[in-house]
Write a protein that holds these residues in place. Sequence first.
Motif, PDB file in Angstrom:
ATOM      1  N   ALA A  83       0.876  -1.196  -0.036  1.00  0.00           N
ATOM      2  CA  ALA A  83       0.038   0.076  -0.152  1.00  0.00           C
ATOM      3  C   ALA A  83       1.020   1.287   0.133  1.00  0.00           C
ATOM      4  CB  ALA A  83      -0.988   0.081   1.309  1.00  0.00           C
ATOM      5  N   ALA A  84       1.958   1.132   0.674  1.00  0.00           N
ATOM      6  CA  ALA A  84       2.709   2.378   0.800  1.00  0.00           C
ATOM      7  C   ALA A  84       3.556   2.681  -0.580  1.00  0.00           C
ATOM      8  CB  ALA A  84       3.996   2.322   1.836  1.00  0.00           C
ATOM      9  N   ARG A  85       3.790   1.583  -1.250  1.00  0.00           N
ATOM     10  CA  ARG A  85       4.511   1.909  -2.653  1.00  0.00           C
ATOM     11  C   ARG A  85       3.296   2.239  -3.666  1.00  0.00           C
ATOM     12  NH1 ARG A  85       9.093  -1.614  -3.149  1.00  0.00           N
ATOM     13  NH2 ARG A  85       9.367  -2.975  -1.268  1.00  0.00           N
ATOM     14  N   LEU A  86       2.177   1.783  -3.475  1.00  0.00           N
ATOM     15  CA  LEU A  86       0.996   2.179  -4.471  1.00  0.00           C
ATOM     16  C   LEU A  86       0.210   3.729  -3.980  1.00  0.00           C
ATOM     17  CD1 LEU A  86      -0.687  -0.986  -4.747  1.00  0.00           C
ATOM     18  CD2 LEU A  86       0.937  -0.060  -6.345  1.00  0.00           C
ATOM     19  N   CYS A  87       0.455   4.339  -2.829  1.00  0.00           N
ATOM     20  CA  CYS A  87      -0.484   5.377  -2.286  1.00  0.00           C
ATOM     21  C   CYS A  87      -0.063   6.624  -3.126  1.00  0.00           C
ATOM     22  CB  CYS A  87      -0.155   5.618  -0.832  1.00  0.00           C
ATOM     23  SG  CYS A  87       1.319   6.055  -0.111  1.00  0.00           S
ATOM     24  N   ALA A  88       1.101   6.939  -3.579  1.00  0.00           N
ATOM     25  CA  ALA A  88       1.451   7.831  -4.460  1.00  0.00           C
ATOM     26  C   ALA A  88       0.691   7.973  -5.858  1.00  0.00           C
ATOM     27  CB  ALA A  88       3.031   7.964  -4.612  1.00  0.00           C
ATOM     28  N   LEU A 112      -4.981   1.300   2.202  1.00  0.00           N
ATOM     29  CA  LEU A 112      -5.210   2.534   1.303  1.00  0.00           C
ATOM     30  C   LEU A 112      -6.224   3.403   1.983  1.00  0.00           C
ATOM     31  CD1 LEU A 112      -4.504   1.299  -1.953  1.00  0.00           C
ATOM     32  CD2 LEU A 112      -3.042   3.008  -0.949  1.00  0.00           C
ATOM     33  N   GLY A 113      -6.959   2.827   3.102  1.00  0.00           N
ATOM     34  CA  GLY A 113      -8.167   3.583   3.386  1.00  0.00           C
ATOM     35  C   GLY A 113      -9.347   3.627   2.840  1.00  0.00           C
ATOM     36  N   HIS A 114      -9.302   2.501   1.986  1.00  0.00           N
ATOM     37  CA  HIS A 114     -10.682   2.028   1.309  1.00  0.00           C
ATOM     38  C   HIS A 114     -11.707   1.573   2.169  1.00  0.00           C
ATOM     39  CE1 HIS A 114      -8.274   2.469  -2.803  1.00  0.00           C
ATOM     40  NE2 HIS A 114      -8.203   3.588  -2.170  1.00  0.00           N
ATOM     41  N   ALA A 115     -12.894   1.696   1.775  1.00  0.00           N
ATOM     42  CA  ALA A 115     -13.906   0.771   2.527  1.00  0.00           C
ATOM     43  C   ALA A 115     -14.355  -0.365   2.027  1.00  0.00           C
ATOM     44  CB  ALA A 115     -15.337   1.974   2.610  1.00  0.00           C
TER      45      ALA A 115
END
Length: 237
Positions: A83-88, A112-115
């Motif tokens: 998720a850290a690699r994709l969040c940008a 990623l904070g998605h529901a």
Amino acid sequence: MTFSPHELPSHELRPHEFWQALHPPGSFSTNGPFSGFYPAELGDGRQLCLPIRPLSDGQHALASLIINQASFSVVEALAADLAARLCALEPDVVVGLPTLGLTLAATVARHLGHARYVPCGTSRKFWYDEALSVPMSSITTPEQVKRLYVDPRMLPLLDGRRVVLIDDVISSGASIVAGLRLLQAVGVEPVAIGAAMLQSDRWRAALETFGAPWPGRTHGVFATPLLSRAGEEGWRI
């Protein structure tokens, strides 16, 4: 303390004990030869012991990850890293590939904070549209050619959104290309592909054939090599 590739901190891992713990950076030598397990390294240096699976030719082997048999803490760590690699890239929705990719995709979406996320499947429900499916096979079940489906009710979640496509392991590239073809059929081009493990480099050719940019859009928590037999010593890179 650094352990040799033939040693473990307290005992030799039994089959059900793999994928249950992350070890501190430098716990195991990554130079080889490797006997019984390969120490994959995350970006922060932590190591995960992966069992070595010999291939049918008897001269080569791959490290294995079965993510739905991993401990919750390991799944959380792998998902947080990905998720850290994709969040940008600011993804709006995560699409997961069956079967094992769903375990990772759901957890990545949460980090990623998605529901929610969008799971694809190989089981055809009676309301599915056959036009929203593609053939699919995988390296672990090469004799089975299934169809990959997206639930038509999920299409509004994808329309006009920034999508990332997630699988647990990318090896031959066959499954991830099937996922790309399915999304293409519904008019979606993902902004990225993600996986816990990039297994050897064989997947690159399949993705390049589908489209030149795709290898560069592929993100993995760690990569593992194709191993070669090294006699009684075990396996070498």
